[in-house]
Design a protein around this motif. Structure first.
Motif, PDB file in Angstrom:
ATOM      1  N   UNK A   1      -1.495   5.691  -0.605  1.00  0.00           N
ATOM      2  CA  UNK A   1      -0.164   5.112  -0.626  1.00  0.00           C
ATOM      3  C   UNK A   1       0.491   5.081   0.744  1.00  0.00           C
ATOM      4  N   UNK A   2      -0.136   5.725   1.750  1.00  0.00           N
ATOM      5  CA  UNK A   2       0.526   5.766   3.054  1.00  0.00           C
ATOM      6  C   UNK A   2       0.133   4.556   3.892  1.00  0.00           C
ATOM      7  N   UNK A   3       1.129   4.078   4.641  1.00  0.00           N
ATOM      8  CA  UNK A   3       0.957   2.807   5.352  1.00  0.00           C
ATOM      9  C   UNK A   3      -0.145   2.859   6.400  1.00  0.00           C
ATOM     10  N   UNK A   4      -0.308   4.015   7.036  1.00  0.00           N
ATOM     11  CA  UNK A   4      -1.296   4.064   8.106  1.00  0.00           C
ATOM     12  C   UNK A   4      -2.715   3.912   7.548  1.00  0.00           C
ATOM     13  N   UNK A   5      -3.003   4.625   6.463  1.00  0.00           N
ATOM     14  CA  UNK A   5      -4.347   4.516   5.879  1.00  0.00           C
ATOM     15  C   UNK A   5      -4.572   3.117   5.305  1.00  0.00           C
ATOM     16  N   UNK A   6      -3.556   2.568   4.660  1.00  0.00           N
ATOM     17  CA  UNK A   6      -3.700   1.201   4.139  1.00  0.00           C
ATOM     18  C   UNK A   6      -4.003   0.226   5.281  1.00  0.00           C
TER      19      UNK A   6
ATOM     20  N   UNK B   1      -8.811 -12.982   5.019  1.00  0.00           N
ATOM     21  CA  UNK B   1      -7.502 -12.318   5.183  1.00  0.00           C
ATOM     22  C   UNK B   1      -7.170 -11.541   3.925  1.00  0.00           C
ATOM     23  N   UNK B   2      -6.842 -10.267   4.088  1.00  0.00           N
ATOM     24  CA  UNK B   2      -6.565  -9.426   2.921  1.00  0.00           C
ATOM     25  C   UNK B   2      -5.223  -8.707   3.063  1.00  0.00           C
ATOM     26  N   UNK B   3      -4.114  -9.466   3.197  1.00  0.00           N
ATOM     27  CA  UNK B   3      -2.806  -8.805   3.361  1.00  0.00           C
ATOM     28  C   UNK B   3      -2.474  -7.856   2.217  1.00  0.00           C
ATOM     29  N   UNK B   4      -2.991  -8.139   1.021  1.00  0.00           N
ATOM     30  CA  UNK B   4      -2.638  -7.261  -0.107  1.00  0.00           C
ATOM     31  C   UNK B   4      -3.075  -5.812   0.112  1.00  0.00           C
ATOM     32  N   UNK B   5      -4.039  -5.611   1.019  1.00  0.00           N
ATOM     33  CA  UNK B   5      -4.470  -4.230   1.280  1.00  0.00           C
ATOM     34  C   UNK B   5      -3.374  -3.414   1.956  1.00  0.00           C
ATOM     35  N   UNK B   6      -2.373  -4.114   2.537  1.00  0.00           N
ATOM     36  CA  UNK B   6      -1.232  -3.386   3.103  1.00  0.00           C
ATOM     37  C   UNK B   6       0.028  -3.576   2.294  1.00  0.00           C
ATOM     38  N   UNK B   7       0.147  -4.709   1.620  1.00  0.00           N
ATOM     39  CA  UNK B   7       1.403  -5.020   0.925  1.00  0.00           C
ATOM     40  C   UNK B   7       1.505  -4.275  -0.402  1.00  0.00           C
ATOM     41  N   UNK B   8       0.410  -4.202  -1.139  1.00  0.00           N
ATOM     42  CA  UNK B   8       0.454  -3.513  -2.438  1.00  0.00           C
ATOM     43  C   UNK B   8       0.853  -2.059  -2.198  1.00  0.00           C
ATOM     44  N   UNK B   9       1.714  -1.506  -3.059  1.00  0.00           N
ATOM     45  CA  UNK B   9       2.174  -0.132  -2.803  1.00  0.00           C
ATOM     46  C   UNK B   9       1.054   0.911  -2.895  1.00  0.00           C
TER      47      UNK B   9
END
Ligand code: IYR
Length: 231
Positions: free
Chosen positions: A83-88, A124-132
């Motif tokens: 759930x943390x932004x850095x790992x995502x 492109x996989x933005x959902x890997x960062x956008x999804x909570x």
């Protein structure tokens, strides 16, 4: 008369009454229709909302998934919750690097890319960062015992596949959405998430809500007559 368990086994291991509860026939039919309709309304999502989702919901979906039957009841799965932004962010960069080789570098054969064309997927996989939340399901290819020796596991992909199916159903039932994402190869997930050598990533599930007004491909599911054969 009971033929199970064999008496010599019953003498050595504990057995308990089956908790099964028989339902009235009309209630069975009502539930069967309701569940089939619920599952028919499920769609995979490729555009997520950044809206937060309580971690308790993720835990409950995993608790449901982990009830899956498994070979020799070995339960050969681990669900890693991110759930943390850095790992995502790290996961997104690594996944996109692989996907660029697959999509744009020609690693995916033309036949495969043609098959995916109408889904509109890209590297492109933005959902890997956008999804909570990202939930990465690992399969324990073998068990690692306390003394470091290996223990053979049985029907690992079947078991983990069933668990993933229940996970997807549980999320949909609670009003969340996901996508079974399988970046390939996915060895980077074990490295980033520091998993032991007996575990291999199987599926990565971004979990959350669909982005507002997001689109999905206009697909049809095979009808019952196409998927069911009466013998
Ligand atoms: N793993 C890639 C490619 C991909 C493969 C299949 I089969 C799909 O149904 C969808 C995508 C990706 O995630 O884009």
């Amino acid at each position: 008369v009971l033929t199970y368990p064999p008496p010599e086994i019953a003498a050595r291991y504990r057995f308990v009454p089956h908790p099964f509860r028989r339902l009235p026939p009309d209630e069975m039919l009502r539930r069967a229709r309701e569940f089939a309709a619920l599952m028919a309304s499920r769609r995979s999502s490729r555009v997520f909302s950044p809206a937060p989702v309580p971690e308790e919901l993720i835990d409950l979906a995993i608790a449901a998934a982990a009830t899956a039957p498994s070979g020799a009841h070995q339960q050969p799965w681990k669900f890693v919750v991110v759930g943390d932004n850095e790992t995502k962010h790290r996961i997104r960069l690594a996944a996109e690097a692989e996907e660029r080789i697959s999509y744009d570098g020609g690693r995916m054969p033309l036949e495969w890319r043609r098959e995916l064309e109408r889904l509109g997927t890209t590297s492109d996989k933005p959902y890997l960062e956008v999804a909570p939340w990202l939930v990465v399901v690992f399969q324990e290819r073998y068990g690692l015992q306390a003394d470091g020796t290996k223990k053979k596991h049985y029907y690992v992909s079947e078991s983990v596949g069933i668990a993933c199916g229940i996970f997807v159903a549980a999320l949909h039932h609670m009003g969340l959405t996901t996508l079974p994402h399988t970046p390939s190869p996915m060895g980077f997930l074990a490295r980033i998430l520091k998993r032991p050598r007996n575990e291999a990533a199987t599926v990565l599930f971004p979990v959350g809500y669909p982005a507002e007004a997001s689109l999905v491909p206009d697909l049809e599911r095979k009808s019952l007559d196409e998927v069911r054969v009466r013998f």
